[in-house]
Design a protein around this motif. Structure first.
Motif, PDB file in Angstrom:
ATOM      1  N   GLU A   1       0.880  -1.326  -0.025  1.00 21.30           N
ATOM      2  CA  GLU A   1      -0.043  -0.140  -0.005  1.00 21.30           C
ATOM      3  C   GLU A   1       0.762   1.407  -0.072  1.00 21.30           C
ATOM      4  O   GLU A   1       1.952   1.298   0.429  1.00 21.30           O
ATOM      5  CB  GLU A   1      -0.889   0.178   1.318  1.00 21.30           C
TER       6      GLU A   1
ATOM      7  N   ILE B   1       1.529   4.290   1.777  1.00 20.19           N
ATOM      8  CA  ILE B   1       1.154   4.808   3.022  1.00 20.19           C
ATOM      9  C   ILE B   1       2.016   6.091   3.552  1.00 20.19           C
ATOM     10  O   ILE B   1       3.074   5.900   3.431  1.00 20.19           O
ATOM     11  CB  ILE B   1       1.141   3.715   4.222  1.00 20.19           C
ATOM     12  N   ILE B   2       1.414   7.254   3.744  1.00 26.35           N
ATOM     13  CA  ILE B   2       2.035   8.282   4.060  1.00 26.35           C
ATOM     14  C   ILE B   2       2.096   8.309   5.885  1.00 26.35           C
ATOM     15  O   ILE B   2       0.701   8.483   6.099  1.00 26.35           O
ATOM     16  CB  ILE B   2       1.699   9.719   3.521  1.00 26.35           C
ATOM     17  N   LEU B   3       3.058   8.256   6.387  1.00 20.08           N
ATOM     18  CA  LEU B   3       3.032   8.537   7.940  1.00 20.08           C
ATOM     19  C   LEU B   3       2.392   9.335   8.413  1.00 20.08           C
ATOM     20  O   LEU B   3       2.643  10.887   8.031  1.00 20.08           O
ATOM     21  CB  LEU B   3       4.516   8.208   8.478  1.00 20.08           C
ATOM     22  N   ASN B   4       1.607   9.570   9.584  1.00 20.05           N
ATOM     23  CA  ASN B   4       0.803  10.629  10.151  1.00 20.05           C
ATOM     24  C   ASN B   4       2.000  11.420  10.958  1.00 20.05           C
ATOM     25  O   ASN B   4       3.176  10.646  11.126  1.00 20.05           O
ATOM     26  CB  ASN B   4      -0.288  10.314  10.796  1.00 20.05           C
TER      27      ASN B   4
ATOM     28  N   GLN C   1       3.165   9.070  13.861  1.00 19.00           N
ATOM     29  CA  GLN C   1       4.186   7.885  13.314  1.00 19.00           C
ATOM     30  C   GLN C   1       5.706   8.680  12.890  1.00 19.00           C
ATOM     31  O   GLN C   1       6.819   7.936  13.175  1.00 19.00           O
ATOM     32  CB  GLN C   1       3.557   7.293  12.240  1.00 19.00           C
TER      33      GLN C   1
ATOM     34  N   VAL D   1      -2.160   2.290  21.016  1.00 25.94           N
ATOM     35  CA  VAL D   1      -3.358   1.645  20.914  1.00 25.94           C
ATOM     36  C   VAL D   1      -3.599   0.658  19.544  1.00 25.94           C
ATOM     37  O   VAL D   1      -2.771   1.044  18.727  1.00 25.94           O
ATOM     38  CB  VAL D   1      -4.394   2.400  20.741  1.00 25.94           C
ATOM     39  N   THR D   2      -4.373  -0.120  19.630  1.00 27.10           N
ATOM     40  CA  THR D   2      -4.423  -1.098  18.317  1.00 27.10           C
ATOM     41  C   THR D   2      -4.983  -0.076  17.298  1.00 27.10           C
ATOM     42  O   THR D   2      -5.725   0.804  17.639  1.00 27.10           O
ATOM     43  CB  THR D   2      -5.754  -2.021  18.641  1.00 27.10           C
ATOM     44  N   ASP D   3      -4.109  -0.293  15.971  1.00 30.13           N
ATOM     45  CA  ASP D   3      -4.675   0.607  14.858  1.00 30.13           C
ATOM     46  C   ASP D   3      -3.878   1.936  14.919  1.00 30.13           C
ATOM     47  O   ASP D   3      -4.279   2.634  14.121  1.00 30.13           O
ATOM     48  CB  ASP D   3      -6.127   0.870  14.934  1.00 30.13           C
TER      49      ASP D   3
ATOM     50  N   GLY E   1      -0.901   2.223  13.966  1.00 34.73           N
ATOM     51  CA  GLY E   1       0.175   2.160  13.105  1.00 34.73           C
ATOM     52  C   GLY E   1       1.349   1.638  13.403  1.00 34.73           C
ATOM     53  O   GLY E   1       2.531   2.067  13.001  1.00 34.73           O
ATOM     54  N   LYS E   2       1.267   0.968  14.442  1.00 36.52           N
ATOM     55  CA  LYS E   2       2.881   0.345  14.690  1.00 36.52           C
ATOM     56  C   LYS E   2       3.154  -0.705  13.827  1.00 36.52           C
ATOM     57  O   LYS E   2       4.444  -0.693  13.527  1.00 36.52           O
ATOM     58  CB  LYS E   2       2.497  -0.526  16.169  1.00 36.52           C
ATOM     59  N   THR E   3       2.360  -1.442  13.272  1.00 33.88           N
ATOM     60  CA  THR E   3       3.033  -2.383  12.180  1.00 33.88           C
ATOM     61  C   THR E   3       3.732  -1.539  11.070  1.00 33.88           C
ATOM     62  O   THR E   3       4.731  -1.860  10.492  1.00 33.88           O
ATOM     63  CB  THR E   3       2.001  -3.386  11.766  1.00 33.88           C
ATOM     64  N   GLU E   4       2.869  -0.753  10.649  1.00 40.19           N
ATOM     65  CA  GLU E   4       3.540   0.340   9.722  1.00 40.19           C
ATOM     66  C   GLU E   4       4.905   0.768  10.098  1.00 40.19           C
ATOM     67  O   GLU E   4       5.896   0.919   9.367  1.00 40.19           O
ATOM     68  CB  GLU E   4       2.683   1.296   9.425  1.00 40.19           C
TER      69      GLU E   4
ATOM     70  N   ARG F   1       1.297  -8.859   5.346  1.00 36.87           N
ATOM     71  CA  ARG F   1       1.666  -7.301   4.954  1.00 36.87           C
ATOM     72  C   ARG F   1       3.176  -7.155   4.882  1.00 36.87           C
ATOM     73  O   ARG F   1       3.730  -6.470   3.992  1.00 36.87           O
ATOM     74  CB  ARG F   1       1.263  -6.430   6.144  1.00 36.87           C
TER      75      ARG F   1
ATOM     76  N   VAL G   1      -4.966   5.431  13.664  1.00 37.85           N
ATOM     77  CA  VAL G   1      -4.767   5.954  12.446  1.00 37.85           C
ATOM     78  C   VAL G   1      -5.711   6.384  11.756  1.00 37.85           C
ATOM     79  O   VAL G   1      -7.120   6.068  12.173  1.00 37.85           O
ATOM     80  CB  VAL G   1      -4.089   4.832  11.365  1.00 37.85           C
TER      81      VAL G   1
HETATM   82  P1  ADP Z   1      -1.214  -1.401  14.608  1.00 35.96           P
HETATM   83  O1  ADP Z   1      -0.036  -2.301  14.362  1.00 35.96           O
HETATM   84  O2  ADP Z   1      -0.831  -0.253  15.732  1.00 35.96           O
HETATM   85  O3  ADP Z   1      -2.725  -2.220  15.011  1.00 35.96           O
HETATM   86  P2  ADP Z   1      -1.285  -0.900  11.861  1.00 35.96           P
HETATM   87  O4  ADP Z   1       0.009  -0.457  11.387  1.00 35.96           O
HETATM   88  O5  ADP Z   1      -1.613  -2.415  11.655  1.00 35.96           O
HETATM   89  O6  ADP Z   1      -1.486  -0.690  13.253  1.00 35.96           O
HETATM   90  O7  ADP Z   1      -2.243   0.184  11.172  1.00 35.96           O
HETATM   91  C1  ADP Z   1      -3.717  -0.250  11.115  1.00 35.96           C
HETATM   92  C2  ADP Z   1      -4.181  -0.060   9.718  1.00 35.96           C
HETATM   93  O8  ADP Z   1      -4.070   1.492   9.360  1.00 35.96           O
HETATM   94  C3  ADP Z   1      -3.507  -0.794   8.611  1.00 35.96           C
HETATM   95  O9  ADP Z   1      -4.385  -1.444   7.724  1.00 35.96           O
HETATM   96  C4  ADP Z   1      -2.493   0.248   8.053  1.00 35.96           C
HETATM   97  O10 ADP Z   1      -2.157  -0.143   6.666  1.00 35.96           O
HETATM   98  C5  ADP Z   1      -3.165   1.324   8.136  1.00 35.96           C
HETATM   99  N1  ADP Z   1      -2.101   2.654   8.456  1.00 35.96           N
HETATM  100  C6  ADP Z   1      -0.960   2.685   9.172  1.00 35.96           C
HETATM  101  N2  ADP Z   1      -0.564   3.856   9.088  1.00 35.96           N
HETATM  102  C7  ADP Z   1      -1.239   4.544   8.098  1.00 35.96           C
HETATM  103  C8  ADP Z   1      -0.972   5.936   7.545  1.00 35.96           C
HETATM  104  N3  ADP Z   1       0.051   6.790   7.932  1.00 35.96           N
HETATM  105  N4  ADP Z   1      -1.728   6.408   6.647  1.00 35.96           N
HETATM  106  C9  ADP Z   1      -3.012   5.428   6.501  1.00 35.96           C
HETATM  107  N5  ADP Z   1      -2.982   4.337   6.681  1.00 35.96           N
HETATM  108  C10 ADP Z   1      -2.311   3.692   7.894  1.00 35.96           C
END
Ligand code: ADP
Ligand code: ZN
Length: 793
Positions: free
Chosen positions: A224, A226-229, A232, A256-258, A260-263, A295, A413
């Motif tokens: 994907e 994705i532009i980091l916020n 992040q 917190v969940t979602d 953007g940690k994994t990103e 991913r 995110v």
């Molecule tokens: P976590 O690991 O904290 O649960 P993720 O990294 O999985 O969070 O991010 C949650 C969702 O948001 C994923 O689908 C990811 O692709 C999306 N995401 C992460 N960072 C961004 C961003 N900066 N802009 C848009 N989408 C994002």
């Protein structure tokens, strides 16, 4: 002539040089010491990390062990035995992993050989899926060839030589694969063998690995953009600057969940790879986080995957790929922390609070803690990620600020709203018209609405099976396992309701009737500890009256759902119904809308991302709370908040229903408010008052034996021994026991515990180092030492 190798006494023909190489070997068999062996010249050199075959014990049975030292000098008057073979062509472990192994052996009180055995996957040791292929090359030079070819009368041999000459196969490096050659020439292997006998060609063998994909095809997601916020970006800058310091450090990524940690892990790894280094990513039970694996696979080209869902051949292939330097990112479950990656630049431990990182057999290591240690030994960085960090890690951040630092991602995110949390007090709703219901009226109503709108729901019940008590109401007899001190769980005979692709939803719903007495015969009572199964008696074996089933399991939830929502497509996900491929398929069916409700055990609480899920129901938030374990509150909080994270992962609003009989319990209250900091503060107070982790350190010694008297005697002896060491060395510890373990018998073995607490890990270490030197840790009964235990049952 050597005085050690008595075979050479009888050698008359060529007097050999004395074999003067001595190595030290550690065996997987579980003895807590290593042994010196001689290596004959013909087998020399042997390297550290290679396995060797040696005679062992009185009977000189051949055993395989790891070489752990090579320049051993002869001490003592023992006559050393001689190794009989070298098993591995190359070492299975490099010096860094060997150092890690020694640390684990030392810290977790486990024989070095057992640690080494656990560090290399069984599939690798067995050579699963490896095939030896034969290669042929010419054993004579280009100038000799004309002459030889002229002398060869037989057509086939001649053709083979000509073919090899055309292919320029003059050296082993340019050798031609035998099968292919035979096909081209059109003959059997006989002429080649004849040529080999005449030393005109040479046949060599090479090991090849069947290259098998580790991620199911069609499941790989597209990368994907994705532009980091802002959060992040700041976090990334912070972490990379720490990594660039080029020294050991740990970052807790608390988001917190979602959030953007994994990103962020992915971006950090990008930076690490850029510098030519490699990275390991640990996930709890990888099969449960299939989407995360995908991913990463989509983002990194040279990735290797290591988890229990792979076949042995796949695992071996992945490991060989890592060792050959063909992978620079490894993603896997706990044991991937041992991946033989060179030039390690980062280790990520996702969901670092997860108890499944702790191995429950020897070596009883914690994957997160070993990851931190490996990072330290490699002088590199470790990221621990979690929405609900373990109290141990939070405490480390507080007290070891020079190593540990916290980076926060406080928002979801895209600023998605947190789901709405609703408490259902089961005391008001528990009994329906036909006995206990698992789905309360408010939850049922919401579920109906969600289905109506074509949205999806996840329901979680943290128990396998159908019912966890089989009970006689008249004499109160409960069916117990004959081997273990636990009640048996009723499992209905499975008939898999999951439809084939393309079936219409309606036809696919399994028609399960309501529970009646006769169903007692259509399933089995299974022990979740030893796996033993029995048929369920219709009548109580004691009084002859009818038995009933109480307690709630995931199977029963599935049944209730299909009864109350016959139009819905339900799939159950738990370790009874799941084999790897099925799991992928269910997830895909769910994500593409062919399933409406996913029901199951805590497998569902982790790492899944489905935008159309707007309802998450926790059928019983109390299941952990009843366990006699000081982490019960922590687990309950984690469970609720992680499950809640599954809801509303898109613009659609999510609702979480938490059903409980203990509505005022603090862990549940804090979780409902999403107040992790508040929970931690409260829980730490309690832990401190009771001298529990993370303030004090814990060690559990469990002794097992079939004979209770013998066990008790051994336990008392061990306690005396501990007391003596504690007194002699003036150690500040608290020792409890011997006492019966919480589950007093498993698999016909009685279990007795001694629990030791100390304010610092070094004190425990000192105690066990002394204890380990004495024979007491090798008594007649089985002894298991668990340092920093996470499971107290
Ligand atoms: P976590 O690991 O904290 O649960 P993720 O990294 O999985 O969070 O991010 C949650 C969702 O948001 C994923 O689908 C990811 O692709 C999306 N995401 C992460 N960072 C961004 C961003 N900066 N802009 C848009 N989408 C994002
Ligand atoms: Zn049992």
């Amino acid at each position: 002539m050597t005085k050690y190798d008595n075979a050479s006494l009888f050698e008359t023909e060529e007097p050999k040089q004395p074999a003067n190489h001595i190595i030290c070997v550690a065996f997987e068999a579980g003895v807590d010491s290593e042994f010196d062996y001689l290596v004959p010249d013909k087998l020399w050199p042997v390297h550290i990390g290679q396995r060797v075959e040696t005679p062992f014990g009185k009977a000189n049975k051949l055993e395989i062990g790891f070489c752990v030292e090579t320049d051993v000098s002869q001490t003592g008057q023992y006559k050393l035995k001689t190794i009989s073979d070298v098993v591995d062509k190359e070492p299975l472990l490099d010096s860094g992993l060997m150092e890690l192994a020694r640390w684990i052996s030392d810290y977790y009180v486990c024989p070095l050989g057992v640690v080494l055995g656990a560090m290399v996957p069984a599939a690798v040791k067995k050579g699963a899926g490896e095939k030896k292929e034969k290669y042929v090359c010419l054993a004579i030079g280009p100038d000799e060839i004309e002459k030889v070819a002229g002398e060869l009368k037989r057509g086939k041999q001649k053709r083979i030589v000509q073919q090899l000459r055309e292919l320029m196969a003059f050296e082993p490096e340019t050798a031609v694969e035998l099968e292919g050659l035979l096909e081209q020439v059109g003959c059997t292997g006989v002429p080649v063998n004849n040529l080999a006998d005449k030393q005109i060609v040479k046949i060599t063998k090479r090991t090849v690995f069947r290259a098998l994909p580790a991620v199911p095809e069609g499941m790989v997601l597209r990368p994907e953009k994705i532009i980091l916020n802002e959060d992040q970006q700041k976090a990334l800058a912070n972490i990379t600057s720490r990594i660039n310091e080029g020294k050991f450090g740990v970052t807790l990524l608390y988001g917190v969940t979602d959030s953007g940690k994994t990103e962020l892990y992915i971006r950090t790894i990008d930076e690490v790879l850029e510098k030519g280094k490699s990275a390991i990513v640990l996930l709890p039970e990888i099969a449960l986080t299939a989407q995360t694996v995908q991913r990463f696979s989509a983002r990194f080209e040279r990735i290797a995957v290591m988890h229990s869902g792979l076949t042995a051949a796949q695992r071996n292939t992945q490991w060989q790929k890592i060792r050959a330097g063909e992978a620079n990112v490894v993603i896997g479950a706990r044991s991937a922390v041992f991946a033989p990656l060179a030039n390690l630049g980062l280790i990520v431990v996702d969901e670092e609070h997860e108890s499944s990182y702790k191995q429950d057999t020897a070596p009883r290591y914690h994957g997160r803690d070993v990851a931190i240690k490996r990072a330290q030994l490699c002088n590199t960085h470790c990221i621990l990620g979690s929405a609900t960090p373990s109290l141990e890690t939070l405490q480390n951040c507080k007290t070891k600020g020079h190593i540990f630092s916290i980076v926060r991602l406080p928002k979801r995110v895209m600023n998605l709203p947190f789901p709405e949390m609703r408490l259902v007090d089961l005391r008001d709703f528990a009994s329906g018209h036909d006995g206990i219901t698992l789905i309360s009226e408010p939850l049922a109503k919401q579920l109906g609405e969600v289905l109506e709108k074509g949205e999806q729901a996840i329901l979680l019940l943290n128990r396998r099976g159908y019912s966890n008590f089989i009970f006689c109401p008249s004499c109160k007899h409960i069916l117990h396992c004959r081997n273990c001190d636990v009640t048996l769980t009723f499992h209905k005979t499975e008939w898999h309701g999951l439809p084939a692709r393309g079936d219409t939803p309606k036809m696919a719903v399994p028609q399960i009737a309501t529970i009646t007495g006769k169903h007692l015969r259509t399933g089995r009572a299974i022990c979740h500890y030893c796996g033993s199964q029995t048929l369920v008696p219709e009548k109580c074996p004691l009084c002859g009256k009818s038995m009933i089933m109480i307690g709630l399991g995931a199977q029963r939830l599935e049944e209730e759902l299909s009864r109350r929502f016959p139009q819905a497509r339900v799939a159950r996900v738990d370790s009874d119904s799941m084999k790897g491929a099925d799991y992928y398929r269910i997830l895909q069916d769910f994500s593409e809308g062919r399933i409406n409700i996913l029901a199951g055990t805590q497998m569902l609480a982790k790492g899944l991302h489905f935008p159309n899920v707007t309802l998450v129901g926790i059928i019983s938030a109390d299941t952990c709370l009843y366990l006699p374990d000081f982490r019960a509150n922590e687990r309950t909080f984690q469970l609720i908040s992680h499950v809640a994270g599954r809801a509303g992962r898109s613009a659609k609003k999510g609702v979480v229903f938490v059903q409980t009989f203990l509505a005022n319990q603090p862990a549940i209250q804090f979780a409902l408010k999403g107040d992790f900091d508040g929970f931690v503060k409260e829980e730490l107070k309690h832990r401190q008052n009771c001298n529990l982790p993370p303030f004090w350190r814990l060690a559990l010694i469990t002794l097992r034996d079939r004979t209770y008297e013998k066990l008790e005697q051994a336990a008392n002896l061990l306690r005396e021994r501990i007391d003596r060491i504690v007194a002699d060395e003036r150690l500040q510890v608290k020792v409890q026991g011997p006492m019966p373990a919480i589950i007093t018998r498993i698999q016909t073995f009685h279990r007795i515990r001694i629990q030791i607490k100390a304010p610092q890990a070094t004190i425990l270490h000192q105690l066990f180092s002394t204890l380990r030197k004495a024979p007491v840790l090798r008594p007649a009964v089985t002894v298991a030492v668990d340092i920093d235990p996470v499971d107290l049952l």
